[in-house]
Scaffold this motif. Structure first.
Motif, short mmCIF file in Angstrom:
data_model
loop_
_atom_site.label_atom_id
_atom_site.label_comp_id
_atom_site.label_asym_id
_atom_site.label_seq_id
_atom_site.Cartn_x
_atom_site.Cartn_y
_atom_site.Cartn_z
N UNK A 82 -40.93 30.44 -40.50
CA UNK A 82 -40.97 29.33 -39.55
C UNK A 82 -39.70 28.50 -39.72
N UNK A 83 -39.30 27.89 -38.62
CA UNK A 83 -38.13 27.01 -38.60
C UNK A 83 -38.64 25.62 -38.22
N UNK A 84 -38.29 24.63 -39.03
CA UNK A 84 -38.71 23.25 -38.80
C UNK A 84 -37.55 22.32 -39.08
N UNK A 85 -37.79 21.06 -38.75
CA UNK A 85 -36.85 20.03 -39.13
C UNK A 85 -36.19 19.37 -37.96
N UNK A 86 -35.22 18.57 -38.28
CA UNK A 86 -34.57 18.53 -39.58
C UNK A 86 -35.36 17.78 -40.66
N UNK A 87 -36.37 16.98 -40.30
CA UNK A 87 -37.13 16.30 -41.34
C UNK A 87 -38.60 16.71 -41.24
N UNK A 88 -39.40 16.23 -42.16
CA UNK A 88 -40.81 16.63 -42.23
C UNK A 88 -41.64 16.16 -41.05
N UNK A 89 -41.20 15.13 -40.34
CA UNK A 89 -41.97 14.63 -39.21
C UNK A 89 -41.66 15.38 -37.91
N UNK A 90 -40.68 16.25 -37.94
CA UNK A 90 -40.32 17.02 -36.75
C UNK A 90 -41.31 18.16 -36.52
N UNK A 91 -41.55 18.51 -35.27
CA UNK A 91 -42.47 19.61 -34.99
C UNK A 91 -41.85 20.97 -35.35
N UNK A 92 -42.71 21.95 -35.56
CA UNK A 92 -42.24 23.31 -35.82
C UNK A 92 -41.49 23.79 -34.59
N UNK A 93 -40.33 24.38 -34.80
CA UNK A 93 -39.49 24.86 -33.70
C UNK A 93 -39.89 26.26 -33.29
N UNK A 94 -40.12 27.13 -34.28
CA UNK A 94 -40.44 28.52 -33.97
C UNK A 94 -41.02 29.23 -35.18
N UNK A 95 -41.66 30.35 -34.90
CA UNK A 95 -42.07 31.31 -35.93
C UNK A 95 -41.53 32.66 -35.51
N UNK A 96 -41.17 33.47 -36.49
CA UNK A 96 -40.58 34.77 -36.19
C UNK A 96 -40.89 35.75 -37.32
N UNK A 97 -40.79 37.02 -37.00
CA UNK A 97 -40.95 38.08 -38.00
C UNK A 97 -39.64 38.36 -38.74
N UNK A 98 -38.55 37.79 -38.24
CA UNK A 98 -37.21 38.14 -38.72
C UNK A 98 -36.50 36.99 -39.42
N UNK A 99 -36.07 37.24 -40.65
CA UNK A 99 -35.26 36.24 -41.35
C UNK A 99 -33.97 35.99 -40.60
N UNK A 100 -33.38 37.03 -40.03
CA UNK A 100 -32.12 36.87 -39.30
C UNK A 100 -32.29 35.98 -38.08
N UNK A 101 -33.38 36.14 -37.36
CA UNK A 101 -33.62 35.29 -36.19
C UNK A 101 -33.79 33.84 -36.63
N UNK A 102 -34.53 33.61 -37.71
CA UNK A 102 -34.72 32.25 -38.21
C UNK A 102 -33.39 31.63 -38.63
N UNK A 103 -32.58 32.38 -39.34
CA UNK A 103 -31.27 31.89 -39.79
C UNK A 103 -30.37 31.58 -38.58
N UNK A 104 -30.40 32.44 -37.59
CA UNK A 104 -29.59 32.23 -36.39
C UNK A 104 -30.01 30.94 -35.68
N UNK A 105 -31.32 30.65 -35.63
CA UNK A 105 -31.79 29.41 -35.02
C UNK A 105 -31.20 28.19 -35.74
N UNK A 106 -31.14 28.25 -37.05
CA UNK A 106 -30.58 27.13 -37.82
C UNK A 106 -29.09 26.99 -37.52
N UNK A 107 -28.37 28.09 -37.54
CA UNK A 107 -26.93 28.05 -37.29
C UNK A 107 -26.63 27.48 -35.90
N UNK A 108 -27.41 27.89 -34.90
CA UNK A 108 -27.19 27.41 -33.53
C UNK A 108 -27.42 25.91 -33.39
N UNK A 109 -28.16 25.32 -34.33
CA UNK A 109 -28.50 23.91 -34.23
C UNK A 109 -27.87 23.05 -35.34
N UNK A 110 -26.83 23.57 -35.98
CA UNK A 110 -26.15 22.78 -37.00
C UNK A 110 -25.51 21.54 -36.39
N UNK A 111 -25.52 20.43 -37.12
CA UNK A 111 -24.84 19.24 -36.62
C UNK A 111 -23.34 19.52 -36.40
#
Length: 135
Positions: A82-111
């Motif tokens: 699962x991908x969440x954040x940036x803080x604990x009060x933020x809603x879950x963004x997504x769930x996926x079967x793939x670590x690569x997909x999760x990592x890509x989601x984080x990279x696409x949303x970097x400050x």
């Protein structure tokens, strides 16, 4: 990239973030894969990694208190992520079967202008960025 960041990544890679589970555990396997995939990405590898509750977090600074402005990824018992954040009060963004997909989601949303990790605390980073007129 600083030696502090490199050492933090190596520790997490070597120890699974300090998490313990029986050999062959889907949770341990998922988390190990997550760390490996995240470390392979230069944009994340320059950030300070930290773990807790089977989650991989990324900080823009190297000392306590970490920044909470980058999404984080958690591993689940069923081997999914699962991908969440940036803080604990933020809603879950997504769930996926793939670590690569999760990592890509984080990279696409970097400050903007994210990385390399700042040597210091979140407060020191904020002061530095204010003085520079950025962020």
């Amino acid at each position: 990239m600083t030696d502090i960041v490199v050492a933090a990544w190596h520790k997490i890679l070597a120890t699974g973030g300090g998490h313990t589970q029986p050999e062959g555990s889907p949770l341990l396997a998922a988390f190990t894969e997550l760390v490996r995939v995240a470390h392979a990405e230069p944009q994340l590898r320059q950030l300070y990694p930290w773990t807790g509750m089977w989650e991989l977090h990324f900080s823009r600074c190297t000392e306590f208190r970490p920044t909470w402005d980058v999404l984080y990824i958690g591993a689940r018992k069923d081997g999914r992520y699962y991908v969440e954040g940036p803080d604990r009060s933020s809603p879950r963004i997504a769930e996926t079967d793939s670590a690569q997909v999760a990592v890509t989601m984080v990279i696409e949303r970097l400050p903007p202008g994210c990385g390399p990790a700042f040597l210091g605390s979140a407060e020191e980073l904020a002061a530095y960025e204010r003085a520079r007129g950025g962020y």
